[in-house]
Design a protein around this motif. Structure first.
Motif, PDB file in Angstrom:
ATOM      1  N   UNK A 327       0.830  -1.205   0.000  1.00  0.00           N
ATOM      2  CA  UNK A 327       0.000   0.000   0.000  1.00  0.00           C
ATOM      3  C   UNK A 327       0.863   1.252   0.000  1.00  0.00           C
ATOM      4  N   UNK A 328       1.878   1.303   0.853  1.00  0.00           N
ATOM      5  CA  UNK A 328       2.754   2.471   0.902  1.00  0.00           C
ATOM      6  C   UNK A 328       3.500   2.674  -0.411  1.00  0.00           C
ATOM      7  N   UNK A 424       9.841   1.514  -0.941  1.00  0.00           N
ATOM      8  CA  UNK A 424       9.675   2.380   0.225  1.00  0.00           C
ATOM      9  C   UNK A 424      10.979   2.566   0.999  1.00  0.00           C
ATOM     10  N   UNK A 425      12.034   1.849   0.579  1.00  0.00           N
ATOM     11  CA  UNK A 425      13.334   2.029   1.222  1.00  0.00           C
ATOM     12  C   UNK A 425      13.549   1.166   2.438  1.00  0.00           C
ATOM     13  N   UNK A 426      12.825   0.070   2.525  1.00  0.00           N
ATOM     14  CA  UNK A 426      13.041  -0.852   3.648  1.00  0.00           C
ATOM     15  C   UNK A 426      14.261  -1.733   3.400  1.00  0.00           C
ATOM     16  N   UNK A 427      14.395  -2.224   2.172  1.00  0.00           N
ATOM     17  CA  UNK A 427      15.554  -3.022   1.780  1.00  0.00           C
ATOM     18  C   UNK A 427      16.408  -2.223   0.812  1.00  0.00           C
ATOM     19  N   UNK A 428      17.705  -2.505   0.742  1.00  0.00           N
ATOM     20  CA  UNK A 428      18.577  -1.812  -0.206  1.00  0.00           C
ATOM     21  C   UNK A 428      18.170  -2.116  -1.649  1.00  0.00           C
ATOM     22  N   UNK A 429      18.454  -1.182  -2.534  1.00  0.00           N
ATOM     23  CA  UNK A 429      18.177  -1.366  -3.963  1.00  0.00           C
ATOM     24  C   UNK A 429      19.287  -2.243  -4.538  1.00  0.00           C
ATOM     25  N   UNK A 430      18.964  -3.509  -4.762  1.00  0.00           N
ATOM     26  CA  UNK A 430      19.982  -4.471  -5.176  1.00  0.00           C
ATOM     27  C   UNK A 430      19.376  -5.470  -6.154  1.00  0.00           C
ATOM     28  N   UNK A 431      20.221  -6.308  -6.742  1.00  0.00           N
ATOM     29  CA  UNK A 431      19.792  -7.383  -7.633  1.00  0.00           C
ATOM     30  C   UNK A 431      18.758  -8.247  -6.927  1.00  0.00           C
ATOM     31  N   UNK A 432      17.559  -8.321  -7.508  1.00  0.00           N
ATOM     32  CA  UNK A 432      16.445  -9.027  -6.854  1.00  0.00           C
ATOM     33  C   UNK A 432      16.736 -10.514  -6.660  1.00  0.00           C
ATOM     34  N   UNK A 433      17.571 -11.092  -7.507  1.00  0.00           N
ATOM     35  CA  UNK A 433      17.896 -12.511  -7.376  1.00  0.00           C
ATOM     36  C   UNK A 433      18.711 -12.781  -6.111  1.00  0.00           C
ATOM     37  N   UNK A 434      19.447 -11.775  -5.660  1.00  0.00           N
ATOM     38  CA  UNK A 434      20.273 -11.943  -4.462  1.00  0.00           C
ATOM     39  C   UNK A 434      19.509 -11.623  -3.172  1.00  0.00           C
ATOM     40  N   UNK A 435      18.314 -11.072  -3.334  1.00  0.00           N
ATOM     41  CA  UNK A 435      17.465 -10.745  -2.190  1.00  0.00           C
ATOM     42  C   UNK A 435      16.512 -11.912  -1.945  1.00  0.00           C
ATOM     43  N   UNK A 436      16.709 -12.623  -0.845  1.00  0.00           N
ATOM     44  CA  UNK A 436      15.945 -13.835  -0.538  1.00  0.00           C
ATOM     45  C   UNK A 436      14.926 -13.536   0.562  1.00  0.00           C
ATOM     46  N   UNK A 437      13.652 -13.656   0.249  1.00  0.00           N
ATOM     47  CA  UNK A 437      12.609 -13.522   1.275  1.00  0.00           C
ATOM     48  C   UNK A 437      12.524 -14.858   2.012  1.00  0.00           C
ATOM     49  N   UNK A 438      13.214 -14.926   3.149  1.00  0.00           N
ATOM     50  CA  UNK A 438      13.443 -16.211   3.822  1.00  0.00           C
ATOM     51  C   UNK A 438      12.306 -16.635   4.739  1.00  0.00           C
ATOM     52  N   UNK A 439      11.375 -15.731   5.042  1.00  0.00           N
ATOM     53  CA  UNK A 439      10.243 -16.093   5.884  1.00  0.00           C
ATOM     54  C   UNK A 439      10.634 -16.245   7.349  1.00  0.00           C
ATOM     55  N   UNK A 440       9.900 -17.090   8.058  1.00  0.00           N
ATOM     56  CA  UNK A 440      10.093 -17.237   9.504  1.00  0.00           C
ATOM     57  C   UNK A 440      11.249 -18.194   9.792  1.00  0.00           C
ATOM     58  N   UNK A 441      12.456 -17.666   9.723  1.00  0.00           N
ATOM     59  CA  UNK A 441      13.648 -18.493   9.940  1.00  0.00           C
ATOM     60  C   UNK A 441      13.789 -18.909  11.401  1.00  0.00           C
ATOM     61  N   UNK A 442      13.187 -18.147  12.309  1.00  0.00           N
ATOM     62  CA  UNK A 442      13.201 -18.549  13.719  1.00  0.00           C
ATOM     63  C   UNK A 442      12.500 -19.887  13.880  1.00  0.00           C
ATOM     64  N   UNK A 443      11.370 -20.044  13.218  1.00  0.00           N
ATOM     65  CA  UNK A 443      10.614 -21.297  13.274  1.00  0.00           C
ATOM     66  C   UNK A 443      11.332 -22.406  12.510  1.00  0.00           C
ATOM     67  N   UNK A 444      11.872 -22.062  11.326  1.00  0.00           N
ATOM     68  CA  UNK A 444      12.578 -23.066  10.512  1.00  0.00           C
ATOM     69  C   UNK A 444      13.794 -23.611  11.264  1.00  0.00           C
ATOM     70  N   UNK A 445      14.533 -22.718  11.919  1.00  0.00           N
ATOM     71  CA  UNK A 445      15.698 -23.158  12.671  1.00  0.00           C
ATOM     72  C   UNK A 445      15.320 -24.035  13.851  1.00  0.00           C
ATOM     73  N   UNK A 446      14.221 -23.677  14.530  1.00  0.00           N
ATOM     74  CA  UNK A 446      13.759 -24.490  15.660  1.00  0.00           C
ATOM     75  C   UNK A 446      13.415 -25.899  15.199  1.00  0.00           C
TER      76      UNK A 446
END
Length: 507
Positions: A327-328, A424-446
């Motif tokens: 939305x923003x 919106x400037x939350x993540x750096x402007x970079x190659x999208x392939x190198x930007x991994x939306x990893x999700x809930x890694x706290x749960x995955x690691x547990x």
């Protein structure tokens, strides 16, 4: 060989005779030793030796739980129930708690449920909760009770979905930030906030579930933390991504109520943490909610009309983190807000004054508004997020071109649009392939730890290698945040892809 924190072994034992009058206990322990397992009995398991052994003709299944140093026999069942082997993996977040029910015999996930952390009754942010119980042990116990209530609700949801009760589960692995683990254990958390930041406990390890008030038969393992603001949820993230094993340099960024950052590879690990705010998880947005049924999770503005997708395809009830970011981004690209996030009423009839409060807002769905104060809250959160990354890059002397992978973690991270987050400037402007939306890694690691206890040795190594930076002690952090509060940033040249989009829109 079983590598999890629990195991079930089916044993076909020879019943006692006059020639072999060993106790039932020793028959089981000797049979386990033949399988390479040294164990001891808990009292509840001893009390089940009779009549189960006799009734099952000594064909029994033994449930074992690791307590950090030895296997403990925690339950006995007649017959072969080795396939009925269950464990919980949990992410104890300050806003949301998620529990995953896992079949430990084959590693499959049977179900997953989430709930708002009932601690929020004592404040949407962690500091409010910390101050609420300062020098008030009865309030601390109330907050702990809220935590336990949240888990109880989740266990019941999972039971209704699968038929598997918490009493059928052997053990649980919990990841959470340092304050959340303090609340879970009923430990005073004021030390997390106050100098010299020496916390009460950060390597709790395995604790008997029953002693903690959980109905499981075995232990609860709390993933250890590094410091007051960098807890077990981030160590779980390391286990989930295996950043610490890679030759190339990666960034791990878990953004939620707090923001935690790790930069490094197998040679070094530089880490830091700071407050971000509950806006990403819908905690302070007036119509915000978790990413559950009824939540608006994606937004587009086309030809002056706002188009939304609703989880579950039904009537919208509110908007979750990924929807807010969309939305923003769309409001900015379409000129409905300026670079400071101020709503521009002349750009759309959807932007109006709330007759009750007089506050400007945008109606993103009928009866659902996103307010100017919501925008301001969210921009504070995103500026904190961006500044943490900017500072860590500056401190380490590493540029974004040196980064092989940028893991964007967090409960909402799995579904957030990369384009919107960069816009919106939350993540750096970079190659999208190198930007991994990893999700809930706290749960995955547990979950990984639940299924493979050797990961605990890896955690010890990670903790030794981590070098921690306290963002709150950085002299120019506030001024850096102020610059990052604009959309996407006061220095637009840092975001060439956003610049390009704006130029294309003008044309």
């Amino acid at each position: 060989m079983n590598r999890g924190v629990t195991q079930k072994q089916y044993l076909e034992l020879v019943p006692p005779t006059e020639e072999d009058a060993r106790s039932s206990q020793m028959r089981i322990l000797d049979a386990l030793k033949e399988k390479g397992i040294t164990a001891s009995f808990t009292l509840p398991a001893l009390q089940k030796l009779y009549p189960i052994c006799d009734e099952a003709d000594y064909n029994i299944t033994v449930s074992l739980a690791w307590n950090g140093s030895i296997w403990q026999v925690v339950d006995l069942e007649a017959g072969d129930t080795a396939a009925e082997h269950y464990g919980y993996a949990a992410d104890l977040g300050s806003t949301t708690v998620v529990v995953r029910l896992v079949n430990c015999s084959d590693g499959t996930v049977l179900a997953e449920e989430s709930e708002y952390n009932r601690q929020t009754a004592y404040g949407t942010d962690i500091l409010t909760r910390i101050f609420a119980c300062k020098d008030k042990p009865e309030v601390l116990q109330d907050i702990r009770a809220c935590t336990m209530e949240t888990f109880t609700l989740l266990f019941e949801k999972l039971r209704q979905k699968t038929g598997i009760a918490p009493s059928d589960v052997l053990s649980m692995v919990v990841s959470g930030n340092t304050t959340m683990i303090h609340f879970l254990l009923g430990l005073d958390p004021f030390c997390v906030f106050s100098s010299p930041y020496a916390v009460r406990a950060d390597r709790v390890g395995f604790l008997p579930a029953k002693e903690m008030g959980f109905p499981m038969k075995g232990c609860v393992y709390c993933v250890p933390g590094k410091s007051n603001y960098l807890g077990g949820d981030i160590l779980s993230g390391m286990i989930a991504t295996e950043l610490y094993k890679k030759e190339t340099i990666s960034v791990f960024f878990d953004i939620g109520t707090n923001g935690e950052l790790v930069v490094g590879n197998r040679e070094f690990l530089l880490c830091g943490a700071g407050a971000a705010g509950p806006a990403l998880e819908g905690g302070v947005v007036k119509t915000g909610m978790r990413a559950a049924e009824g939540a608006v999770d994606t937004v587009k503005i086309e030809d002056g009309k706002i188009q939304c997708h609703v989880i579950g395809e039904g009537k919208p009830k509110g908007i979750c983190g990924s929807g807010i970011i969309d939305l923003l981004a769309e409001l900015f690209l379409n000129g409905w807000i300026n670079l400071f996030g101020t709503l521009q009423p002349e750009r759309s009839e959807k932007i109006k004054e709330d007759p009750k409060t007089g506050e400007w807002c945008v109606e993103y769905r009928e009866g659902l508004n996103f307010y100017q104060s919501d925008i301001a809250e969210f921009l504070r959160t995103k500026s904190a997020a961006y500044t943490m990354v900017e500072y860590m890059m500056r401190e380490s002397g590493i540029s974004m071109e040196d980064i092989d992978r940028f893991y964007a973690a967090g409960a909402f991270g799995k579904h957030v649009s990369k384009e919107s987050a960069i816009t919106i400037g939350m993540y750096p402007d970079m190659d999208r392939e190198r930007l991994i939306c990893a999700g809930n890694t706290s749960l995955e690691g547990a979950e990984k730890i639940l299924l493979d206890r050797t990961r605990i040795e890896e955690i010890d190594r990670i903790l030794e290698e981590m070098v921690y930076i306290q963002f709150g002690q950085v002299s120019d952090f506030i001024s850096m945040m102020a610059a990052a509060q604009a959309i996407p940033h006061t220095d637009l040249e840092r975001f060439p892809s956003v610049q390009k989009k704006l130029e294309e829109r003008k044309q």
